[in-house]
Design an enzyme around this catalytic site. Structure first.
Site, mmCIF file in Angstrom:
data_model
loop_
_atom_site.group_PDB
_atom_site.id
_atom_site.type_symbol
_atom_site.label_atom_id
_atom_site.label_comp_id
_atom_site.label_asym_id
_atom_site.label_seq_id
_atom_site.Cartn_x
_atom_site.Cartn_y
_atom_site.Cartn_z
ATOM 1 N N ASP A 151 11.607 -7.881 1.889
ATOM 2 C CA ASP A 151 12.772 -7.868 1.014
ATOM 3 C C ASP A 151 13.708 -6.786 1.560
ATOM 4 O O ASP A 151 13.272 -5.897 2.295
ATOM 5 C CB ASP A 151 12.332 -7.552 -0.413
ATOM 6 C CG ASP A 151 13.501 -7.311 -1.327
ATOM 7 O OD1 ASP A 151 14.393 -8.173 -1.391
ATOM 8 O OD2 ASP A 151 13.544 -6.239 -1.964
ATOM 9 N N CYS A 188 -31.050 1.126 -0.480
ATOM 10 C CA CYS A 188 -30.800 0.275 0.681
ATOM 11 C C CYS A 188 -30.145 -1.021 0.225
ATOM 12 O O CYS A 188 -29.908 -1.241 -0.963
ATOM 13 C CB CYS A 188 -32.108 -0.030 1.407
ATOM 14 S SG CYS A 188 -33.272 -0.996 0.427
ATOM 15 N N ASP A 193 9.597 -4.866 -3.584
ATOM 16 C CA ASP A 193 9.487 -3.831 -4.617
ATOM 17 C C ASP A 193 9.979 -4.290 -5.980
ATOM 18 O O ASP A 193 9.789 -3.585 -6.964
ATOM 19 C CB ASP A 193 10.273 -2.581 -4.197
ATOM 20 C CG ASP A 193 11.780 -2.802 -4.228
ATOM 21 O OD1 ASP A 193 12.218 -3.959 -4.038
ATOM 22 O OD2 ASP A 193 12.512 -1.823 -4.441
#
Length: 710
Positions: A407, A13, A595
């Site tokens: 981009d 728990c 990227d």
């Protein structure tokens, strides 16, 4: 600083999570510790040079044995995680609850009830006693302690009444059924948690166990563990690549779909990087190993997913503070219930049962599972569809984005050239490009299909190709290469115009005593078909879109106009991208999609960075979310998935708290029996996990609105 991952057993728990973290943070050299109940793991940041031995010893002393967690092949679940204990508990408990189903005539004698309840209480329930005792010895409490106290009270009261000959006042069924229901809930949780970890297990299966290694001039088949960085590995057609590396010999097409989600094979030749786990096509490859084991790309992806699933978003910190005091408060309420009923009514048997019901209904399983179950389900579903969420905080922040900046090159455009314009004889150019796998060659062949190949074709890597057509010695390649061959390039205004638009040029020339330029071919980067849909989906989600590009303004504005992007910033230097992202934060929370290496600072500066895995490793390291294929629509999907995951977390926390807020007073006022309390407690855990598992039904494109691309 170094990091360590531990596999922790015995947690049941949210209180257990707090005890494990507390035990770890007390150890010298531990900088931080994050424990995940759903994955039963602990991620620990250590000072350099600190040992893991004290951590393992501290957890064992606290009652939570741990081992160093290492990537392993999926195995069959342990006996305790299977349904056998639940089945045994059901078979032994059913006769005890028969009177509830078939009337008083079905009631067994007291000694028969004792015989059936005892193995459930002290056999199947032994785990609760052991874990509860460890918690009590450590001066804290957990779910197991509540179950042990509650069921022991019911069992002990029943045994006392049986010895007094009062068989009408037995509650053996309460103790047995509560334990059985708790075990049922834990079993269902284990099955659900294994389901949410499917993405990790799928990644583990991609790794071959052996590789063919070239050593001392001979080919040997060795286990992956025996390989070294720098080894040359031979990969035959249709085999899975065993390591990350660089191709040194051969050429082939490699299927990376299970890693990136990209359906088309990718051409690979000498000098190209390959990823372990991808499937080789029809060619024979020799690969120089560059990464092994934990440093391989596959292992890093799996580690990113596991770390993100185990991390705690800000919403979980409040839960941790509540859980730290939850069990002691419940015990106090149970004691008050016992004393209140006992002194008020004088019926201490009924008072004890009401106290037992309080202890049972309050088991905080659901509270501990609310956040990690939703994170595991959401992130696992995302990973299967090519969205790698590396940071739980990024997941929570993504839901509140107001602006998404892109981009251009490689993000919204294909990154694959097409023939945009030409002045050279296309048939001659296509003849020189026949049979080549170079992207520019494919663009030429697409424009002039069916042309017979030239004779004596020779490719010069990075420069161009030469051959003979109808007795003419021809070359096609870059301007600098032609200049090195003695070919003078003419002034050509149309060619200059193509270059000004960002297109790359290849020149076709005839060699001989008087070399002659026959014309040029201009190659451009086409906008991805999915880019317009991606922008439309973001607009449908209520976000503003921005284009940040280093290209000249005319090219950037053309792309933005075609895609419907709201704001354009062109001719931005790499070092200025991060500053621009910071400026955009005045409009709200900002996400950045890129990227390249030059995008890394902007990705880090954004509230949430989205990196294309088709780009550089640096960009992926700087981003909180990586898109494993070059599909910009995944940005909208990731944002919508973030919204749904956070919504599931809030729903789970609401239901987990609602069970306790409603159930504890009902039990304390005698309106809830221990049996129904146990059922409600088990139902709360199962409902929380089940609600989280609804996220696993998500797939790419099913949640974000789509509009036709323009």
């Amino acid at each position: 600083m170094s990091s360590l991952r531990l596999k922790v057993s015995g947690m049941s728990c949210a209180s257990c999570v707090g005890r494990v973290e507390k035990a770890l943070l007390k150890q010298p050299g531990v900088l931080s510790a994050a424990v995940n109940l759903a994955t039963e793991t602990a991620s620990v940041a250590l000072q350099e040079g600190a040992s893991s031995a004290p951590l393992l010893a501290a957890l064992a002393k606290a009652g939570y044995p741990a081992t160093l967690d290492a990537p392993a092949k999926p195995t069959r679940p342990a006996w305790a995680q299977t349904g056998w204990p639940v089945l045994i508990g059901v078979l032994l408990s059913l006769p005890l609850v028969a009177p509830m189903l078939f009337g008083h005539a079905a009631m067994l004698g007291g000694w028969w009830q004792l015989a059936l309840a005892t193995p459930v209480q002290f056999g199947l329930g032994a785990r609760f006693y052991a874990a509860g005792w460890r918690a009590l010895r450590d001066g804290s409490g957990n779910m197991d302690l509540l179950v042990a106290l509650g069921t022991s009270a019911a069992f002990g009261l029943s045994l006392f009444e049986l010895l007094r000959g009062r068989e009408h006042a037995l509650y053996f069924e309460s103790a047995a059924v509560v334990i059985t229901l708790v075990l049922l809930g834990k079993w269902l949780e284990a099955r659900a948690k294994r389901g949410t970890g499917a993405a990790i297990r799928a990644l583990a299966k991609l790794q071959p166990e052996t590789a063919r290694v070239l050593r001392d001039g001979a080919e040997q088949e060795l286990p992956i563990a025996a390989l070294r960085v720098g080894d040359l590995v031979r990969v035959r057609p249709a085999e899975r690549l065993p390591v990350d590396g660089v191709v040194t010999e051969g050429h082939s097409a490699v299927d990376e779909s299970l890693i990136t989600g990209e359906s088309l094979p990718v051409a690979k030749a000498a000098g190209d990087a390959v990823t372990g786990g991808a499937v080789n096509g029809e060619g024979l490859l020799t690969v120089r190993c560059t990464a092994l084991g934990a440093e391989s790309r596959l292992a890093r992806i799996a580690r990113f997913v596991e770390d993100a699933q185990g991390a705690k978003p800000p919403i979980q910190r409040l839960v941790d503070r509540v859980s730290a005091v939850f069990v002691p408060v419940v015990v106090v309420i149970a004691v008050v219930t016992l004393l209140g009923w006992g002194f008020a009514r004088g019926d201490w048997g009924a008072a004890l049962l009401h106290a037992v019901a309080v202890l049972v209904i309050a088991c905080p399983c659901a509270l501990g599972l609310a956040t990690p179950a939703a994170l595991m389900a959401g992130m696992g579903a995302a990973a299967r569809q090519g969205i790698l969420i590396k940071d739980a905080e990024a997941l929570e922040l993504a839901r509140g984005l107001s602006v998404v900046a892109f981009d251009k090159t490689g993000t919204l455009t294909e990154g694959r050239p097409r023939l945009a314009a030409y002045s050279a004889p296309l048939a001659l150019a296509a003849a020189l490009q026949a049979g080549s796998e170079h992207p520019l060659a494919k663009a030429v062949r697409d424009a002039a299909p069916g042309v017979a190949p030239a004779q004596g074709l020779t490719a010069v890597p990075g420069r161009g190709v030469r051959g003979e057509v109808d007795g003419q010695a021809l070359v096609l390649g870059s301007g600098p290469w032609l200049l090195s061959l003695g070919v003078s390039l003419p002034d050509d205004a149309p060619a200059d115009a193509q270059r000004a638009q960002g297109h790359s040029l290849s020149w076709l020339a005839r060699l001989g005593d008087q070399p002659e330029v026959l014309g040029w071919l201009a190659f451009g980067d086409e906008i991805k078909p999915a880019s317009a849909e991606a922008v439309a989906a973001l607009h449908a989600l209520g976000l503003r879109t921005v284009l940040i590009s280093g290209d000249h303004r005319a090219a950037a504005e053309t792309v933005a106009r075609r895609l419907g992007i709201d704001e354009v910033h062109a001719e931005v230097l790499p070092e200025d991208k991060a500053h621009l992202v910071t400026t955009l934060k005045a409009q709200g929370r900002v996400g950045m999609v890129g990227d390249g290496l030059n995008d890394a600072p902007a990705l880090a500066a954004a509230d949430v960075g989205f990196a294309m895995s088709t780009g550089t490793e640096v960009a992926m390291a700087a981003a909180g979310i990586t898109l494993m294929r070059g599909d910009p629509r995944l940005v909208a999907d990731a944002i919508e998935l973030s919204r749904r995951t956070v919504a599931k977390i809030r729903q789970n926390l609401f239901w987990a708290m609602a069970y306790n807020v409603v159930g504890i007073p009902l039990a304390a006022f005698g309106l809830l029996s221990p049996v129904f309390a146990g059922a409600a407690m088990a139902l709360s855990s199962v409902s929380v996990v089940g609600n989280a598992l609804l996220l696993t039904r998500w797939h790419h494109g099913c949640i974000a609105p789509r509009k036709p691309s323009s």
